[in-house]
Design an enzyme around this catalytic site. Structure first.
Site, mmCIF file in Angstrom:
data_model
loop_
_atom_site.group_PDB
_atom_site.id
_atom_site.type_symbol
_atom_site.label_atom_id
_atom_site.label_comp_id
_atom_site.label_asym_id
_atom_site.label_seq_id
_atom_site.Cartn_x
_atom_site.Cartn_y
_atom_site.Cartn_z
ATOM 1 N N PRO A 139 0.814 -1.219 0.000
ATOM 2 C CA PRO A 139 0.000 0.000 0.000
ATOM 3 C C PRO A 139 0.846 1.268 0.000
ATOM 4 C CG PRO A 139 -0.007 -1.043 2.143
ATOM 5 C CD PRO A 139 0.691 -1.986 1.235
ATOM 6 N N SER A 140 0.233 2.330 -0.425
ATOM 7 C CA SER A 140 0.907 3.629 -0.451
ATOM 8 C C SER A 140 1.382 3.998 0.954
ATOM 9 C CB SER A 140 -0.103 4.669 -0.954
ATOM 10 O OG SER A 140 0.494 5.921 -0.999
ATOM 11 N N GLY A 141 2.635 4.397 1.073
ATOM 12 C CA GLY A 141 3.182 4.854 2.354
ATOM 13 C C GLY A 141 3.811 3.752 3.188
ATOM 14 N N GLY A 143 6.497 2.037 2.558
ATOM 15 C CA GLY A 143 7.962 2.089 2.550
ATOM 16 C C GLY A 143 8.602 1.409 1.351
ATOM 17 N N LYS A 144 7.844 1.142 0.301
ATOM 18 C CA LYS A 144 8.410 0.462 -0.887
ATOM 19 C C LYS A 144 9.551 1.283 -1.483
ATOM 20 C CE LYS A 144 4.539 0.702 -3.145
ATOM 21 N NZ LYS A 144 3.723 1.445 -2.192
ATOM 22 N N GLY A 145 9.265 2.571 -1.725
ATOM 23 C CA GLY A 145 10.266 3.448 -2.338
ATOM 24 C C GLY A 145 11.512 3.547 -1.471
ATOM 25 N N ARG A 171 5.379 14.852 -8.003
ATOM 26 C CA ARG A 171 5.564 15.511 -6.700
ATOM 27 C C ARG A 171 6.763 16.437 -6.827
ATOM 28 N NH1 ARG A 171 5.187 9.652 -3.941
ATOM 29 N NH2 ARG A 171 2.926 9.418 -3.998
ATOM 30 N N ARG A 264 4.943 11.937 5.347
ATOM 31 C CA ARG A 264 5.657 12.130 4.085
ATOM 32 C C ARG A 264 5.295 13.467 3.455
ATOM 33 N NH1 ARG A 264 4.979 7.613 -0.531
ATOM 34 N NH2 ARG A 264 3.073 8.773 -0.936
ATOM 35 N N ARG A 275 -5.998 6.784 -0.547
ATOM 36 C CA ARG A 275 -4.936 5.780 -0.442
ATOM 37 C C ARG A 275 -5.147 4.865 0.767
ATOM 38 N NH1 ARG A 275 0.004 7.280 -3.518
ATOM 39 N NH2 ARG A 275 -0.864 8.585 -5.165
ATOM 40 N N ASN A 298 7.060 -4.191 7.227
ATOM 41 C CA ASN A 298 8.000 -3.075 7.394
ATOM 42 C C ASN A 298 7.651 -2.324 8.677
ATOM 43 O OD1 ASN A 298 9.907 -1.094 7.117
ATOM 44 N ND2 ASN A 298 8.792 0.041 5.538
ATOM 45 N N ASP A 299 8.143 -2.921 9.802
ATOM 46 C CA ASP A 299 7.957 -2.244 11.089
ATOM 47 C C ASP A 299 9.256 -1.491 11.346
ATOM 48 O OD1 ASP A 299 7.339 -1.443 13.595
ATOM 49 O OD2 ASP A 299 6.914 -3.439 14.409
HETATM 50 N N1 LIG Z 1 0.374 -1.500 -11.929
HETATM 51 C C1 LIG Z 1 1.279 -0.572 -11.726
HETATM 52 N N2 LIG Z 1 1.326 0.064 -10.564
HETATM 53 C C2 LIG Z 1 2.289 1.007 -10.380
HETATM 54 C C3 LIG Z 1 3.235 1.314 -11.373
HETATM 55 N N3 LIG Z 1 4.058 2.277 -10.898
HETATM 56 C C4 LIG Z 1 3.647 2.533 -9.650
HETATM 57 N N4 LIG Z 1 2.578 1.776 -9.326
HETATM 58 C C5 LIG Z 1 1.835 1.704 -8.073
HETATM 59 O O1 LIG Z 1 0.975 2.807 -7.999
HETATM 60 C C6 LIG Z 1 0.731 3.100 -6.637
HETATM 61 C C7 LIG Z 1 0.862 4.581 -6.421
HETATM 62 O O2 LIG Z 1 2.171 4.998 -6.655
HETATM 63 P P1 LIG Z 1 2.614 6.478 -6.316
HETATM 64 O O3 LIG Z 1 1.630 7.427 -6.893
HETATM 65 O O4 LIG Z 1 4.036 6.648 -6.695
HETATM 66 O O5 LIG Z 1 2.398 6.563 -4.751
HETATM 67 P P2 LIG Z 1 3.120 5.861 -3.505
HETATM 68 O O6 LIG Z 1 2.863 4.383 -3.566
HETATM 69 O O7 LIG Z 1 2.441 6.494 -2.367
HETATM 70 O O8 LIG Z 1 4.565 6.187 -3.565
HETATM 71 C C8 LIG Z 1 1.725 2.259 -5.847
HETATM 72 O O9 LIG Z 1 1.023 1.119 -5.344
HETATM 73 C C9 LIG Z 1 2.740 1.819 -6.869
HETATM 74 O O10 LIG Z 1 3.288 0.560 -6.530
HETATM 75 C C10 LIG Z 1 3.157 0.593 -12.587
HETATM 76 O O11 LIG Z 1 3.941 0.765 -13.529
HETATM 77 N N5 LIG Z 1 2.176 -0.321 -12.712
HETATM 78 N N1 LIG Z 2 9.989 1.205 8.705
HETATM 79 C C1 LIG Z 2 9.666 2.490 8.671
HETATM 80 N N2 LIG Z 2 9.453 3.166 9.810
HETATM 81 C C2 LIG Z 2 9.122 4.469 9.792
HETATM 82 N N3 LIG Z 2 8.965 5.198 8.666
HETATM 83 C C3 LIG Z 2 9.161 4.581 7.484
HETATM 84 C C4 LIG Z 2 9.529 3.204 7.427
HETATM 85 N N4 LIG Z 2 9.640 2.876 6.136
HETATM 86 C C5 LIG Z 2 9.385 3.988 5.407
HETATM 87 N N5 LIG Z 2 9.099 5.009 6.224
HETATM 88 C C6 LIG Z 2 8.698 6.381 5.850
HETATM 89 O O1 LIG Z 2 7.345 6.289 5.409
HETATM 90 C C7 LIG Z 2 7.099 7.205 4.342
HETATM 91 C C8 LIG Z 2 6.533 6.438 3.172
HETATM 92 O O2 LIG Z 2 7.563 5.632 2.603
HETATM 93 P P1 LIG Z 2 7.691 5.442 1.031
HETATM 94 O O3 LIG Z 2 8.951 4.704 0.796
HETATM 95 O O4 LIG Z 2 7.516 6.732 0.343
HETATM 96 O O5 LIG Z 2 6.421 4.518 0.770
HETATM 97 P P2 LIG Z 2 5.792 3.943 -0.563
HETATM 98 O O6 LIG Z 2 6.832 4.047 -1.651
HETATM 99 O O7 LIG Z 2 5.441 2.558 -0.247
HETATM 100 O O8 LIG Z 2 4.595 4.787 -0.842
HETATM 101 C C9 LIG Z 2 8.415 7.883 4.031
HETATM 102 O O9 LIG Z 2 8.408 9.160 4.637
HETATM 103 C C10 LIG Z 2 9.461 6.963 4.675
HETATM 104 O O10 LIG Z 2 10.585 7.688 5.114
#
Ligand SMILES: Nc1nc2c(ncn2[C@@H]2O[C@H](COP(=O)(O)OP(=O)(O)O)[C@@H](O)[C@H]2O)c(=O)[nH]1
Ligand SMILES: Nc1ncnc2c1ncn2[C@@H]1O[C@H](COP(=O)(O)OP(=O)(O)O)[C@@H](O)[C@H]1O
Length: 390
Positions: A139-141, A143-145, A171, A264, A275, A298-299
């Site tokens: 899910p968004s937030g 910590g994937k990125g 952004r 964030r 989200r 991701n704790d």
């Molecule tokens: N199916 C698909 N999902 C994507 C792609 N790129 C990003 N996403 C997903 O779209 C969602 C939103 O991404 P983003 O707007 O960057 O927000 P964030 O997840 O909060 O960083 C996230 O679940 C991403 O994993 C893609 O190329 N294909």
């Molecule tokens: N294990 C963690 N504990 C606390 N904060 C985290 C952790 N992992 C990520 N974060 C923070 O959470 C926010 C969302 O992470 P982000 O990598 O942008 O998520 P996503 O790509 O899944 O949307 C960022 O501000 C990041 O620094």
């Protein structure tokens, strides 16, 4: 061992009333004859494709998917089975000489249905087993990125990020072509229709997608591809020929997820709420769909990162070498081996070098690379065919 089959040839076999044209080759698959190549003035072949449909007596120009080989001085074509043709490019670089031309694979069949046209697809051959791409969802937030950035920072030469296309606005810190290819919906919809995407999905009200080019660009740079995509996208990739490791990242609690998303500070309130609403369904699907090989919580960030490194099986072996082929060679097929007879003027009379390409363990394919190509050299004039190298 069987005989080399009749459909193995160098340059055009004119067995069905077609006129040979320069550097063309052809292969019969069912009712269709695939003609590959075509010469231009300086006799380099541009690797065009046309299909002669024997049932209708008509020529068809197919939609050609995947990155195709560069113009070359000629090629050999060998029908491997009823779904793909191996193309050996003459005078090419070692990492660019083996290609697969898919005429009826699962991917081609699917794309034919989607596009409603005749479809063929190119896939570059890769020696050995390149490491699997890594698909990360969550899910968004969650910590994937953050986790992906840690991996790319610690192993900059090992991993490459698949830059997705999206219709959402950038952004403040995001750069076009680095974080995403930011694009108009109409352009992206056309590209999807043209078969340029491996997968796409509507997420939080915007269109996101992974182009075939994005994944191939990483593979071309010799790196392992990381995809950050949602669960719908992961499901599509799972169903494709891309042989990847699928990882789902879960938050410790929904409360913590909300805190991270708010902290964030990249989304407006309405987007944050959207989200969070979507997160519950995504987590449910992530845990129960059977798409994912690993579910990581991701704790504590450092702990999660260590677990991530474990599940993607980091191995630091070098990228497999290409295949050095002289321009002058002939090709034959015996069972699952393609024998390339390399003839150099000095060696011509005394001996010939034989290279065997073992195609019994091919994996992957269009829209990505075809892996699992095993290559070894044989000495053709010693007792039997002795293996020299492996
Ligand atoms: N199916 C698909 N999902 C994507 C792609 N790129 C990003 N996403 C997903 O779209 C969602 C939103 O991404 P983003 O707007 O960057 O927000 P964030 O997840 O909060 O960083 C996230 O679940 C991403 O994993 C893609 O190329 N294909
Ligand atoms: N294990 C963690 N504990 C606390 N904060 C985290 C952790 N992992 C990520 N974060 C923070 O959470 C926010 C969302 O992470 P982000 O990598 O942008 O998520 P996503 O790509 O899944 O949307 C960022 O501000 C990041 O620094």
């Amino acid at each position: 061992m069987g005989e080399a089959p009749a459909f193995c040839f160098d340059n055009l076999q004119n067995g069905f009333g077609l006129k040979p044209k320069g550097l063309e080759t052809s292969a019969d698959v069912g009712d269709k004859t695939f003609v590959i190549g075509g010469a231009d003035n300086d006799s380099t072949s541009y690797i065009g494709v046309k299909i002669y449909d024997k049932s209708t007596g008509k020529w068809v120009i197919p939609t050609v998917l995947g990155t195709k080989p560069k113009a070359c001085k000629g090629h050999s074509a060998i029908l491997l089975n009823e779904d793909r043709i191996m193309i050996i490019i003459r005078g090419s670089t070692p990492d660019d000489c083996i290609w697969f031309f898919e005429v009826d694979t699962k991917y081609v069949k699917e794309q034919r249905k989607i596009l409603g046209t005749e479809v063929v697809a190119w896939s570059r051959g890769v020696r050995g087993d390149a490491e699997k791409p890594v698909v990360i969802s969550g899910p968004s937030g969650v910590g994937k990125g953050t986790l992906i950035n840690m991996l790319m920072k610690e192993f900059p030469s090992m991993f490459g990020f698949s830059v997705s296309h999206t219709t959402r606005a950038p952004r403040g810190n995001e750069k076009n072509g680095v974080h995403y290819h930011f694009t108009d919906r109409s352009v992206m919809e056309k590209d999807i229709k043209d078969g340029k995407f491996l997968e796409f999905a509507s997420v939080h009200g915007n269109l996101y997608g992974t182009s075939i080019e994005a994944v191939e660009a990483v593979a071309d740079s010799g790196k392992r591809c990381i995809l950050d995509i949602d669960v719908q996208g992961a499901r599509s990739v799972r169903a494709s020929s891309l042989d990847a490791i699928f990882i789902f990242i879960c938050p410790p609690t929904m409360g913590e997820l909300e805190e991270r998303l708010r902290a964030r500070g990249t989304e407006a309130e309405e987007q944050i709420l959207k989200r969070l609403r979507n997160a519950e369904a995504e987590i449910e699907q992530g845990k129960s769909s059977g798409i994912f090989d690993h579910i990581l919580y991701n704790d504590n960030l450092e702990e999660c990162y260590e677990n991530l490194k474990k599940v993607i099986e980091l191995k630091c072996h070098p990228a497999p070498k290409g295949i050095d082929l002289p321009s002058n060679h002939s090709v034959s097929k015996i069972d699952n081996k393609i024998l390339i007879n390399c003839e150099t003027p000095e060696l011509e009379k005394a001996s010939k070098n034989l290279i065997a390409l073992d195609v019994s363990s091919l994996k992957g394919g269009a829209p990505g690379r075809t892996r699992g190509l095993n290559v070894y050299a044989l000495d053709s004039f010693s007792d039997g065919l002795n293996e020299k190298l492996s």
